[in-house]
Every structure is written in structure tokens, then in C-alpha cells.
Design an enzyme around this catalytic site. Sequence first.
Site, PDB file in Angstrom:
ATOM      1  CG  HIS A 196      -0.240  -0.003   2.520  1.00 49.35           C
ATOM      2  ND1 HIS A 196      -0.213  -1.093   3.339  1.00 49.35           N
ATOM      3  CD2 HIS A 196       0.500   0.944   3.142  1.00 49.35           C
ATOM      4  CE1 HIS A 196       0.496  -0.801   4.422  1.00 49.35           C
ATOM      5  NE2 HIS A 196       0.937   0.415   4.319  1.00 49.35           N
ATOM      6  NE  ARG A 339      -6.580 -10.138 -12.674  1.00 49.23           N
ATOM      7  CZ  ARG A 339      -5.306  -9.981 -12.300  1.00 49.23           C
ATOM      8  NH1 ARG A 339      -4.338 -10.160 -13.181  1.00 49.23           N
ATOM      9  NH2 ARG A 339      -5.010  -9.613 -11.072  1.00 49.23           N
ATOM     10  CD  GLU A 439      -2.150 -14.674 -15.922  1.00 52.71           C
ATOM     11  OE1 GLU A 439      -1.476 -13.850 -15.281  1.00 52.71           O
ATOM     12  OE2 GLU A 439      -3.362 -14.871 -15.717  1.00 52.71           O
ATOM     13  CG  ASP A 463       1.781 -14.202 -13.078  1.00 51.02           C
ATOM     14  OD1 ASP A 463       2.709 -14.209 -12.243  1.00 51.02           O
ATOM     15  OD2 ASP A 463       0.590 -14.108 -12.743  1.00 51.02           O
ATOM     16  NE  ARG A 473       5.122 -11.732 -11.043  1.00 52.49           N
ATOM     17  CZ  ARG A 473       4.167 -10.903 -10.700  1.00 52.49           C
ATOM     18  NH1 ARG A 473       4.451  -9.661 -10.407  1.00 52.49           N
ATOM     19  NH2 ARG A 473       2.909 -11.301 -10.649  1.00 52.49           N
ATOM     20  CB  CYS A 510      -2.451  -5.686 -18.630  1.00 47.91           C
ATOM     21  SG  CYS A 510      -2.518  -7.443 -18.213  1.00 47.91           S
TER      22      CYS A 510
END
Length: 578
Positions: A196, A339, A439, A463, A473, A510
Site C-alpha cells: 500500500h 478481471r 500468462e 507472470d 519475481r 497489461c
Amino acid sequence: MSFTLHGLGVSAGIAIGRALLMSQATLEVAHLTLGARQIDKEIARFDTAVDAVRQELTALKGNAEHAPPELAAFIDVHLMFLDDAELSIKPRELIRERRCNAEWALVQQMEYLVAQFEQFEDAYLRERKFDVVQVVERIVKELLGHPARASLKAGKTAKEEALIIVAHDLSPADTIAFKDQRFAAFITDVGGATSHTSILARSMAIPAVLGLENGRALIRDGEQLIVDGLRGIVIVNPDVHVLEEYRLRMGQIALEKNKLRQLKNSPTQTLDGEAIALHANIELPGDVADALDGGAEGVGLFRTEFLFLDRGDMPDEEEQFEAYKKVVKGMGGRPVTIRSFDLGADKDLHPEASSRVKTNPALGRRAIRLSLAEPKMFQIQLRAILRASRFGPVKLLIPMLAHAHEIDQTLAAVAQAKSSLRGEKIAFDENIPVGGMIEIPAAALAVGLFLRRLDFLSIGTNDLIQYTLAIDRADEQVAALYDPLHPAVLMLLAHTLSSAEKVGIPVSVCGEMAGDPKLTRLLLGMGLRTFSMHPSQILKVKSRILKSELSELTAAVRRILRLEEPAKLREALEKLNA
């Protein structure tokens, strides 16, 4: 003495100012054994502390009227954690069962919850463990008689210059608490690109460096700092030559920002007139304002996982519908791609599942696999998305597809949701496009299966790279091996884009690659015409597009894709960007 610290640059820019240290609550609490007659009193003490924190968070949310919308949204998350049985009820049970003090019971429960969150594959969800810790810290401070309201103290030397917040971690409530102060940057010991603190820093357009590990222990209150949010560098007590160099760079960045702002309302097209669409990735309904301010022509990825955090159940249809509708209406007729949720595990939905051993959540029942395994839950989300589609152009995006039968089952679920809404005479877009994320390498290699069944594709490069190279990652030990320019990754991208172009199916990217200006011309030359990225990246990418000519790029990129040696490939990319 001058020295340099290295961390993760999560919000670009440069800030020069004085360190402002935030006090840190210690969670190393004592374990006390209580007498039987003390138990009820201890539980009452715990309840009083929880109520005090709830009132404080509620008051801070009310004080967030002029703060970025993300702040109020994150405070809502903290209030959800605070009211969840795992933090509000379970510690009470531990106090009674183990006859222990409230602080110790609360910290034990916190450690259990943090371990659960660490098993999530999705980085955004995994980093919600920091929210759990922050909520517990506030309660512990109340129990110890050190309320969080007094946690921020400015040093005497910090009055005349911009302030740079130095903390072990920052909560949204902390940010609101000092929003009226003049601060120029955040630096913290913990946190990642999707924490955040990162999201808030980017939404407020201020530099931030996270993951310094021991920065707060090394930096003293009032010391002069340079924060380089692009390179992930913090310079403590810089000498005059370094200061002058960074002040010059700050001036250059300010000029560049002003130039970019002038591009906001101009059409996005290449020198030879090809129109390119630039969309925004968002996590929260409040992100719409940033998307529009950044010049987004639509939302290319609305991650719905935020609605599912810290729930023993799922948000009901009405709650989801209101969130989706807010985004769709806020975008004012621009397309919004929603999504379906991409949770990394099912513990939040089934508490009893916490006992299961998940050897590798990245390869487990997540995303569409979980949705199809939980048809009731999936139907609720699909109905909410369909209902929102009557308020503007909405697309439904399905994550982590690998098999044709997953697409067929998803389309059947969508048909079922439509049928139920028709039966209730509830309006929705009958022709809502349904697309899939590419992905997984298997999906890219067998993309024909998807092109025959779906209306559009969206390549999730984060991904795709992770699965192609077998690189976690989020694991700092192998992060250096995470390479968007690996020949295998480029081949998968190129194959997906060319295959879709042949049959006229639109494709977007994206992932992080879409927002990297150094890769813009490469992707254009591959055939990409729709980019989706964080709102703060849009104008930088747009600037690169406006200076590009597709007729030249296509042939040059075709030659680059034949290269296999990393050094030659990067050299060719530099020439492409020259």
C-alpha cells in the site's frame, strides 16, 4: 558522515529534505501467565484497546476528505482486519485458553496470519501481511499506553526544509495523520512494489524507496537525505557536489513533467498516423481519478482481488456490483476491463483449508481454477460484473487460462449468469466481450485455442516471464534473473501478437513491460496497439509513441527477434530507441 542505502524504487522522482523518523511499535511483547480471576479483566482490556483503535481509524477516515482516495480505501481494509474474527475474537479465545496477557495473544495470532498471507502467490495479496502487522501494532500501542496518535515527531532541523518520512513501515492511517505536514518522500525498511505504501506514493506522485531493511536504524532524525525513487537509492548527509548534481536533475525532471502534461489531451498516434490505445491498470475504485488525470483512454485491467481481502466469506453481489459500477460510471463511457479475481489460494474462502499443505501455490488452484471450483462464488461475481455492464462498455477478463476446457466452462458460467439475470429482468450488456489472459507459456504456444473461443486477449507479462524463466519475481535471491528481454519471452510475445493479428482478435499487454518506455518501440514493432499500465506511466509511454514510425520499427524489430545473444539484443534495442 555521508553514506548510501539501496532499496526498491517504487515511485520515481527525486526528493531532497530532512529525515523525519516515525516511532516504531515493538511487537516483542512479554508472555505473562494470569490467574483465573484476571482473565475477564484482561479480555475487557483487549476489547477496550480494539474499540479505541476502531474509533481512531474511523476518525482518520473522516479526516481524509482531501486526501487521495486510496487512503480511505486502505483504511477500510484496516477496519476490515480489525473487525475480522481472526483479530477481534481469536485473541480473546487465546487469553482464556492459555491464561495469557492480551499483547502476547494478539502477537501470536498475528504471526499465524502473516504465515498464511506469505503463502499467497499473488504479490499484491502477499503484501497484505503488512496491513495485518500495522493493525496489530496499533492495538499493542493502545494496550501498552502508547497510542499511535503520538507516533510522529518532527525534529527541530526539519522545519525549514521538505520532510522525508523514515519508517520501518507506514500504514494508511499514519499517512493521513500527517497529510497536512509538508513531506517530500517515503522511505521504509519493508514493503514491495505492490504494498500500500508503494501505491499511495505513486498516487500522490512522490518518490519512495522501500525495502531498505535497516534504514530507520541508521538514519538519525533531521539528517539531510536525497531520495532517488527511480534508482532505489537513499543518500544520507550528501556532500555539496552530490547535492548540486541532484538539484540539477530535479530541475530537469520538473521540466520533463511539464512537457509531458502538455501531451495529455493530444491524440495517441505514431508519426505515420497509426492510433494506439493507452489504458490504465487499477486496483481500487478510487484509482479512476488517477487514470483520468494520467490521460488513460480506458481501464485495461481492474484487479478485483481487493474486494476479497481478509474475508472468511466473499463479498456479496451487491457490494461487488457497487464497486464495479463506480469504476464504470467514473470512466465516463471509456472501456473498462474487469478481471475475475486472481487469488493465489483458497484459505480466505475456506478457513479449514489452512491445514492443507501447499507445496507451490504458484502452480496450485488459483485464479480461474479456483473460480471454476467454486461455482457459487463465481456466479456472484459474474452477475455483479454483468449488472455493471449496463452503465458503460465493460469487458470480462479471465486470468491464468491454460486449457480449452477452462474457457468452455467459463463461457458456460457466463451464459448461466446471463440467464439468471434475464429471469429476474435485470438489465445487462448481452454482448459483453469475454477475453483471456495469456500468462502461462502453454497458453501463448497454443494461442489458437483461445483465439477461436474468446473476443480478445491480454498478455500478463509479469507472470508470463515468471513462468517461462522459472523465476519467482518476488524472491530477491533470483530477482536479477527476471528478464523481459530473454529471447524465449520475446518469442512468446511475438507469436501471440502475430497469431491474433491474423484473425483480427485485439490484444493488449497489461504487465510491467507495457509501462516501460524503453520497451515501447519494441512492442510497437511486434504489432502491439493497446497498452495498459499504471496511470503514472502513461504520458511517458505516449511521448515515445508520438516519436515513433511503425514502418521503420516493424522491419527493425523483426531483425531483433532473430537475435539470441543477450548483449547483441540489448545493443539492438538501444539503437531502436536512439
